[in-house]
Design an enzyme around this catalytic site. Structure first.
Site, PDB file in Angstrom:
ATOM      1  N   ASN A 173       0.797  -1.219   0.000  1.00 31.33           N
ATOM      2  CA  ASN A 173       0.000   0.000   0.000  1.00 31.33           C
ATOM      3  C   ASN A 173       0.837   1.280   0.000  1.00 31.33           C
ATOM      4  O   ASN A 173       0.315   2.370   0.213  1.00 31.33           O
ATOM      5  CB  ASN A 173      -0.954   0.001   1.202  1.00 31.33           C
ATOM      6  CG  ASN A 173      -1.779  -1.259   1.242  1.00 31.33           C
ATOM      7  OD1 ASN A 173      -1.547  -2.121   2.091  1.00 31.33           O
ATOM      8  ND2 ASN A 173      -2.704  -1.414   0.310  1.00 31.33           N
TER       9      ASN A 173
ATOM     10  N   ILE B 187       1.162   6.867  -0.270  1.00 30.40           N
ATOM     11  CA  ILE B 187       0.477   5.964   0.661  1.00 30.40           C
ATOM     12  C   ILE B 187      -0.979   5.817   0.248  1.00 30.40           C
ATOM     13  O   ILE B 187      -1.675   6.813   0.053  1.00 30.40           O
ATOM     14  CB  ILE B 187       0.542   6.515   2.103  1.00 30.40           C
ATOM     15  CG1 ILE B 187       1.996   6.766   2.524  1.00 30.40           C
ATOM     16  CG2 ILE B 187      -0.160   5.569   3.074  1.00 30.40           C
ATOM     17  CD1 ILE B 187       2.143   7.602   3.781  1.00 30.40           C
ATOM     18  N   CYS B 188      -1.436   4.576   0.139  1.00 31.63           N
ATOM     19  CA  CYS B 188      -2.837   4.302  -0.157  1.00 31.63           C
ATOM     20  C   CYS B 188      -3.542   3.984   1.168  1.00 31.63           C
ATOM     21  O   CYS B 188      -3.409   2.886   1.702  1.00 31.63           O
ATOM     22  CB  CYS B 188      -2.948   3.117  -1.119  1.00 31.63           C
ATOM     23  SG  CYS B 188      -4.649   2.726  -1.572  1.00 31.63           S
ATOM     24  N   LEU B 189      -4.233   4.991   1.699  1.00 29.89           N
ATOM     25  CA  LEU B 189      -4.912   4.853   2.984  1.00 29.89           C
ATOM     26  C   LEU B 189      -6.140   5.748   2.962  1.00 29.89           C
ATOM     27  O   LEU B 189      -6.027   6.950   2.699  1.00 29.89           O
ATOM     28  CB  LEU B 189      -3.959   5.241   4.124  1.00 29.89           C
ATOM     29  CG  LEU B 189      -4.467   5.054   5.549  1.00 29.89           C
ATOM     30  CD1 LEU B 189      -4.766   3.581   5.850  1.00 29.89           C
ATOM     31  CD2 LEU B 189      -3.446   5.592   6.541  1.00 29.89           C
TER      32      LEU B 189
ATOM     33  N   GLN C 165      -1.132   0.161  -3.682  1.00 30.74           N
ATOM     34  CA  GLN C 165      -0.517   1.363  -4.255  1.00 30.74           C
ATOM     35  C   GLN C 165       0.610   0.912  -5.180  1.00 30.74           C
ATOM     36  O   GLN C 165       0.916   1.556  -6.157  1.00 30.74           O
ATOM     37  CB  GLN C 165       0.041   2.255  -3.136  1.00 30.74           C
ATOM     38  CG  GLN C 165       0.767   3.494  -3.614  1.00 30.74           C
ATOM     39  CD  GLN C 165      -0.173   4.521  -4.217  1.00 30.74           C
ATOM     40  OE1 GLN C 165      -1.296   4.691  -3.768  1.00 30.74           O
ATOM     41  NE2 GLN C 165       0.273   5.197  -5.250  1.00 30.74           N
TER      42      GLN C 165
END
Length: 193
Positions: free
Chosen positions: A80, A88-90, A123
């Site tokens: 991610n 950052i994939c959040l 990500q």
């Protein structure tokens, strides 16, 4: 306009229990509170354990009504997190952000993400595929990257390594101090000046 009073309070909150939370935040420059450097420790029981990860934080003009922009400045091998850019994939850093959240809760969420990757919402697709198809290789690679990029060494060891690259000791010490001791960021700063 950024609410700098709130940011000051958040910085105090982030930095008061570093030994417990493993989280701290400091201004990137002398006084610019819209560009910050976050630090999180790698969670115990993960390939990131023992690492100290730097996160570049930019507060948009609409903060706290808009989420902070965060990216890993320290290279990390995680589904991610982009292994190239540190993106950052959040969800809470995007559409699930709320003004009730703080820098500390966002960094705690990033730290928790290190413990619980979501390879189905990646990500970095290459890392996610490795996580799903060859988990042991993923763990080995993540551990290697942690050792290579996120291990904290004493200041003198960092100074020595950078001086050996041909930079003057005074410049090296100044660069390290300006980026909170992060050797990789100091090297970028030295190379760009």
């Amino acid at each position: 306009m950024v609410d700098f009073g709130r940011v000051q309070k958040e910085l105090q909150e982030c930095n008061k229990d570093f030994e417990v939370s493993g989280i701290k935040v400091s201004p990137q420059g002398d006084t610019n509170l819209s560009h910050l450097l976050g630090t999180i420790t790698g969670p115990v029981g993960t390939p990131y354990e023992g690492g100290t990860f730097k996160i570049d934080i930019t507060l948009p003009d609409g903060y706290p009504f808009e989420p902070p922009k965060m990216r890993f400045a320290t290279k990390v091998w995680h589904p991610n997190i982009s292994s190239q850019s540190g993106a950052i994939c959040l969800d809470i850093l995007k559409d699930q952000w709320s003004p009730a959240l703080t820098l500390k809760t966002a960094l705690l969420s990033v730290q928790a993400l290190l413990s619980a990757p979501e390879p189905d919402d990646p990500q970095d697709a290459v890392v996610a595929q490795q996580y799903l198809k060859d988990y042991q290789t993923f763990v080995g690679t993540a551990h290697y990257w942690t050792n290579a990029f996120a291990r904290t060494y004493g200041v003198e060891e960092k100074v020595q390594k950078l001086v050996e690259m041909g930079f003057s000791e005074a410049l090296v010490r100044s660069a390290l101090e300006s980026v909170g001791g992060d050797e990789n960021l100091a090297l970028e700063k030295l190379c760009s000046s």
